[in-house]
Scaffold this motif. Structure first.
Motif, mmCIF file in Angstrom:
data_model
loop_
_atom_site.group_PDB
_atom_site.id
_atom_site.type_symbol
_atom_site.label_atom_id
_atom_site.label_comp_id
_atom_site.label_asym_id
_atom_site.label_seq_id
_atom_site.Cartn_x
_atom_site.Cartn_y
_atom_site.Cartn_z
ATOM 1 N N TYR A 1 -33.257 14.652 -12.897
ATOM 2 C CA TYR A 1 -34.293 13.751 -12.387
ATOM 3 C C TYR A 1 -35.380 14.600 -11.748
ATOM 4 O O TYR A 1 -35.094 15.459 -10.921
ATOM 5 N N SER A 2 -36.608 14.358 -12.134
ATOM 6 C CA SER A 2 -37.745 15.067 -11.563
ATOM 7 C C SER A 2 -38.494 14.118 -10.641
ATOM 8 O O SER A 2 -38.889 13.024 -11.059
ATOM 9 N N GLU B 1 -47.790 -1.868 5.689
ATOM 10 C CA GLU B 1 -47.168 -2.616 6.784
ATOM 11 C C GLU B 1 -45.636 -2.640 6.708
ATOM 12 O O GLU B 1 -44.971 -3.018 7.666
ATOM 13 N N PHE B 2 -45.071 -2.181 5.576
ATOM 14 C CA PHE B 2 -43.611 -2.142 5.427
ATOM 15 C C PHE B 2 -43.067 -0.716 5.386
ATOM 16 O O PHE B 2 -41.878 -0.518 5.141
ATOM 17 N N LEU B 3 -43.899 0.281 5.640
ATOM 18 C CA LEU B 3 -43.440 1.666 5.580
ATOM 19 C C LEU B 3 -42.361 1.971 6.619
ATOM 20 O O LEU B 3 -41.532 2.856 6.406
ATOM 21 N N HIS B 4 -42.352 1.235 7.725
ATOM 22 C CA HIS B 4 -41.324 1.453 8.741
ATOM 23 C C HIS B 4 -39.920 1.144 8.212
ATOM 24 O O HIS B 4 -38.924 1.597 8.764
ATOM 25 N N LEU B 5 -39.835 0.392 7.097
ATOM 26 C CA LEU B 5 -38.550 0.071 6.477
ATOM 27 C C LEU B 5 -38.078 1.174 5.524
ATOM 28 O O LEU B 5 -36.994 1.093 4.972
ATOM 29 N N LYS B 6 -38.922 2.192 5.306
ATOM 30 C CA LYS B 6 -38.632 3.352 4.447
ATOM 31 C C LYS B 6 -38.359 2.965 2.990
ATOM 32 O O LYS B 6 -37.392 3.409 2.374
ATOM 33 N N PRO B 7 -39.247 2.154 2.394
ATOM 34 C CA PRO B 7 -39.003 1.742 1.004
ATOM 35 C C PRO B 7 -39.119 2.886 -0.003
ATOM 36 O O PRO B 7 -38.459 2.856 -1.042
ATOM 37 N N ASN B 8 -39.938 3.896 0.279
ATOM 38 C CA ASN B 8 -40.099 4.994 -0.680
ATOM 39 C C ASN B 8 -38.842 5.853 -0.758
ATOM 40 O O ASN B 8 -38.410 6.228 -1.860
ATOM 41 N N ASP B 9 -38.241 6.149 0.370
ATOM 42 C CA ASP B 9 -36.970 6.888 0.377
ATOM 43 C C ASP B 9 -35.897 6.077 -0.359
ATOM 44 O O ASP B 9 -35.160 6.604 -1.187
ATOM 45 N N PHE B 10 -35.850 4.792 -0.031
ATOM 46 C CA PHE B 10 -34.877 3.884 -0.640
ATOM 47 C C PHE B 10 -35.050 3.841 -2.154
ATOM 48 O O PHE B 10 -34.070 3.962 -2.906
ATOM 49 N N LEU B 11 -36.292 3.689 -2.618
ATOM 50 C CA LEU B 11 -36.550 3.615 -4.057
ATOM 51 C C LEU B 11 -36.139 4.895 -4.774
ATOM 52 O O LEU B 11 -35.494 4.848 -5.822
ATOM 53 N N GLN B 12 -36.526 6.040 -4.223
ATOM 54 C CA GLN B 12 -36.171 7.306 -4.878
ATOM 55 C C GLN B 12 -34.656 7.435 -5.005
ATOM 56 O O GLN B 12 -34.148 7.831 -6.045
ATOM 57 N N TRP B 13 -33.939 7.117 -3.933
ATOM 58 C CA TRP B 13 -32.493 7.236 -3.965
ATOM 59 C C TRP B 13 -31.882 6.274 -4.981
ATOM 60 O O TRP B 13 -30.988 6.646 -5.748
ATOM 61 N N GLN B 14 -32.369 5.039 -5.002
ATOM 62 C CA GLN B 14 -31.835 4.055 -5.939
ATOM 63 C C GLN B 14 -32.138 4.439 -7.392
ATOM 64 O O GLN B 14 -31.306 4.225 -8.275
ATOM 65 N N VAL B 15 -33.324 5.011 -7.631
ATOM 66 C CA VAL B 15 -33.660 5.454 -8.986
ATOM 67 C C VAL B 15 -32.749 6.613 -9.385
ATOM 68 O O VAL B 15 -32.290 6.682 -10.535
ATOM 69 N N ILE B 16 -32.470 7.516 -8.458
ATOM 70 C CA ILE B 16 -31.545 8.621 -8.746
ATOM 71 C C ILE B 16 -30.169 8.063 -9.123
ATOM 72 O O ILE B 16 -29.555 8.495 -10.105
ATOM 73 N N GLU B 17 -29.704 7.076 -8.380
ATOM 74 C CA GLU B 17 -28.404 6.465 -8.699
ATOM 75 C C GLU B 17 -28.450 5.743 -10.045
ATOM 76 O O GLU B 17 -27.507 5.826 -10.830
ATOM 77 N N LEU C 1 -34.476 13.863 -19.625
ATOM 78 C CA LEU C 1 -34.924 13.883 -18.241
ATOM 79 C C LEU C 1 -35.511 12.535 -17.826
ATOM 80 O O LEU C 1 -36.175 11.868 -18.610
ATOM 81 N N VAL C 2 -35.261 12.147 -16.580
ATOM 82 C CA VAL C 2 -35.934 11.007 -15.956
ATOM 83 C C VAL C 2 -36.949 11.604 -15.000
ATOM 84 O O VAL C 2 -36.639 12.511 -14.238
ATOM 85 N N GLU C 3 -38.183 11.085 -15.042
ATOM 86 C CA GLU C 3 -39.242 11.640 -14.197
ATOM 87 C C GLU C 3 -39.969 10.529 -13.457
ATOM 88 O O GLU C 3 -40.360 9.526 -14.054
ATOM 89 N N PHE C 4 -40.152 10.717 -12.157
ATOM 90 C CA PHE C 4 -40.972 9.812 -11.357
ATOM 91 C C PHE C 4 -42.413 9.987 -11.824
ATOM 92 O O PHE C 4 -42.929 11.094 -11.868
#
Length: 189
Positions: free
Chosen positions: A130-131, A104-120, A93-96
């Motif tokens: 993946y958890s 100040e950069f949350l408008h760029l949605k880095p957390n969504d981007f990171l989760q998706w990239q880690v899943i890939e 298993l991979v776990e976050f």
């Protein structure tokens, strides 16, 4: 996987804004992440973190990168704007494990981007599970199945110290909820 429409749009927005996904492994970059992202994240006004400030040595000891732990980051214009620690067991298993982002950069949605990239990344490495480490709204919108987790503990301390402390805390919470509302509210202040 049933990725929520909002999450898909956020990931597309991040890609459109040229966020870059990379693994952070250099010790100098690790110190930079601590100073530029983690410390700023801890001092954000929207959060109330009760723990004492973590020194770099404590942070490094807790999150030291090794064969089973990685730090992935999202960069915008060469600057790290968010990070995600993951832990894993090869073939398992991979776990976050933890994450931080600069407000100040949350408008760029880095957390969504990171989760998706880690899943890939996990899928490309041959992992099948993946958890996200939670089941809040943010986590559920990534799709998948919420699987309950159970925790078992054998208290081997003298006089079962941990069990006693846990029992007292549980009893206190129950008593607080059965007290008359005015008394319970006065004790919470």
């Amino acid at each position: 996987m049933q990725l929520d429409k909002k999450r898909r749009n956020n990931i597309r927005l991040a890609i459109k804004n040229h966020l870059i996904f990379s693994e952070l492994s250099d010790p100098t970059d690790f110190l930079g992440y601590y100073q530029d992202v983690y410390c700023r994240w801890r001092s954000t006004a929207r959060k109330q973190i009760m723990d004492a400030e973590t020194s770099f040595e404590g942070f490094e000891r807790r999150f030291k990168l090794n064969a089973n732990r990685k730090l992935f980051v999202a960069k915008f214009e060469g600057k790290i704007v968010a990070g995600a620690f993951v832990r894993f067991q090869t073939g398992g298993l991979v776990e976050f494990a933890a994450g931080s982002s600069v407000d100040e950069f949350l408008h760029l949605k880095p957390n969504d981007f990171l989760q998706w990239q880690v899943i890939e990344w996990a899928r490309n490495q041959g992992f099948t599970s993946y958890s996200l480490g939670g089941s809040g709204q943010f986590h559920r919108e990534f799709g998948g199945v919420v699987i309950p987790a159970y925790r078992y503990r054998a208290d081997r301390t003298w006089l079962h110290h941990h069990d006693l402390r846990s029992g007292v805390a549980t009893l206190s919470r129950k008593l607080l909820h059965i007290m008359p509302p005015t008394f319970a509210q006065a004790t919470r202040r």
